[in-house]
Design a protein around this motif. Structure first.
Motif, PDB file in Angstrom:
ATOM      1  N   GLN A 106      -2.251  31.312  10.538  1.00  0.00           N
ATOM      2  CA  GLN A 106      -1.083  30.461  10.359  1.00  0.00           C
ATOM      3  C   GLN A 106      -0.969  29.465  11.508  1.00  0.00           C
ATOM      4  O   GLN A 106      -1.305  29.789  12.650  1.00  0.00           O
ATOM      5  N   PRO A 108       2.135  27.428  12.521  1.00  0.00           N
ATOM      6  CA  PRO A 108       3.519  26.968  12.381  1.00  0.00           C
ATOM      7  C   PRO A 108       3.732  25.650  13.128  1.00  0.00           C
ATOM      8  O   PRO A 108       3.132  25.417  14.186  1.00  0.00           O
ATOM      9  N   GLY A 111       4.691  25.668  16.837  1.00  0.00           N
ATOM     10  CA  GLY A 111       4.606  27.036  17.345  1.00  0.00           C
ATOM     11  C   GLY A 111       3.199  27.418  17.728  1.00  0.00           C
ATOM     12  O   GLY A 111       2.269  26.599  17.655  1.00  0.00           O
ATOM     13  N   ARG A 209      -5.284  23.275   8.313  1.00  0.00           N
ATOM     14  CA  ARG A 209      -3.930  23.415   8.852  1.00  0.00           C
ATOM     15  C   ARG A 209      -3.835  22.852  10.266  1.00  0.00           C
ATOM     16  O   ARG A 209      -2.856  22.183  10.626  1.00  0.00           O
ATOM     17  N   GLU A 213      -1.660  19.705  11.641  1.00  0.00           N
ATOM     18  CA  GLU A 213      -0.726  19.885  12.748  1.00  0.00           C
ATOM     19  C   GLU A 213      -0.924  18.828  13.823  1.00  0.00           C
ATOM     20  O   GLU A 213       0.039  18.296  14.379  1.00  0.00           O
TER      21      GLU A 213
END
Length: 274
Positions: A106, A108, A111, A209, A213
């Motif tokens: 993941q 985030p 984060g 991802r 980001e």
């Protein structure tokens, strides 16, 4: 060593939470024959410090994972003779990495990067994105600097319809733009996926991802658009100066012809043609 045992070994050293510190140190890092317990050949990843990992990219970026400040300094000292075109100011980026404990990796927004495990392949994917991000940041700074230099040229044209700047300065601008473009498309290859994905296609989602980001595609498109503006502007200004020089040459030719006519008339009327 199997993939699971390798991940366990790395995780045991790094712990459940660690930091990745990316540094753009120069134009190129010579990684040939660099000593260390290698985890990867391309990019070169070696164990460093007590339990950390150093990932070295030939286009001038080092990503240091789990190293203390003292260990980072020691590694950079080792790298110093291998750095070509050392930068006076290092571009830096830091990311926190932790074991997520879930079935998927993941990322985030804002984060820590949560990884399923601390395998070398996953750390290489994270390092690749961080390295590209700091390289882009350096190029963005270089392009911004070139645009700042171009701005007075454009204002002169807008206000006076001409510029008194020299052609040499414009050629330097074109050269700077081409260097940045070459670095982005050639050495860094930001649009290309990392080599680790060839062996681990299951990490494509993690890479996508991370890419989102850090907005790699968007930043690359914006950078290329600015480079195109720089190249077109500088080329236009160079053409204007070339045209002005041509006009000066034509004026000199006209003056020489007029001088020749005057001298001919002088000889006819005042010297009797002799």
């Amino acid at each position: 060593m199997t993939a699971s045992s390798e991940a366990s070994s790395i995780a045991a050293g790094l712990g459940p939470r660690t930091t990745a510190h990316a540094l753009h140190v120069g134009d190129r890092i010579n990684t040939a024959n660099f000593e260390g317990d290698a985890l990867s050949a391309v990019p070169l990843a070696v164990r460093s410090g007590e339990a950390g990992i150093a990932v070295l990219f030939r286009y001038g970026v080092a990503v240091l994972i789990g190293l203390s400040a003292t260990e980072e300094t020691a590694l950079l000292d080792r790298l110093s003779p291998r750095i070509e075109g050392r930068l006076a100011r290092f571009e830096e980026e830091t990311a926190t990495i932790e074991l997520g404990g879930g079935a998927e990796d993941q990322v985030p927004v804002g984060g820590p990067v949560q990884l399923r495990d601390m395998s070398a392949a996953r750390l290489l994917v994270v390092s690749d994105v961080l390295a590209k991000s700091v390289a882009l940041a350096h190029d963005e700074r270089e392009v911004a600097r070139v645009l700042e230099v171009i701005d007075p040229f454009a204002k002169e044209l807008a206000e006076h319809g001409r510029t008194g700047r020299r052609r040499t300065a414009l050629l330097k601008l074109i050269g700077n733009a081409l260097l940045v473009q070459h670095r982005v498309s050639g050495r860094v290859a930001i649009a290309e996926k990392p080599d680790a994905l060839w062996d681990r296609p299951d990490l494509e989602r993690l890479y996508a991802r991370l890419e989102d980001e850090y907005e790699l595609h968007e930043r690359l498109e914006a950078l290329n658009a600015k480079i195109e503006v720089i190249a077109k502007t500088a080329t236009t200004l160079a053409d204007i100066i070339d045209t002005r020089r041509s006009l000066r040459v034509e004026l000199v030719v006209v003056l020489l012809i007029a001088f020749e006519i005057v001298m001919t008339l002088y000889q006819i009327f005042f010297t009797g043609g002799h």
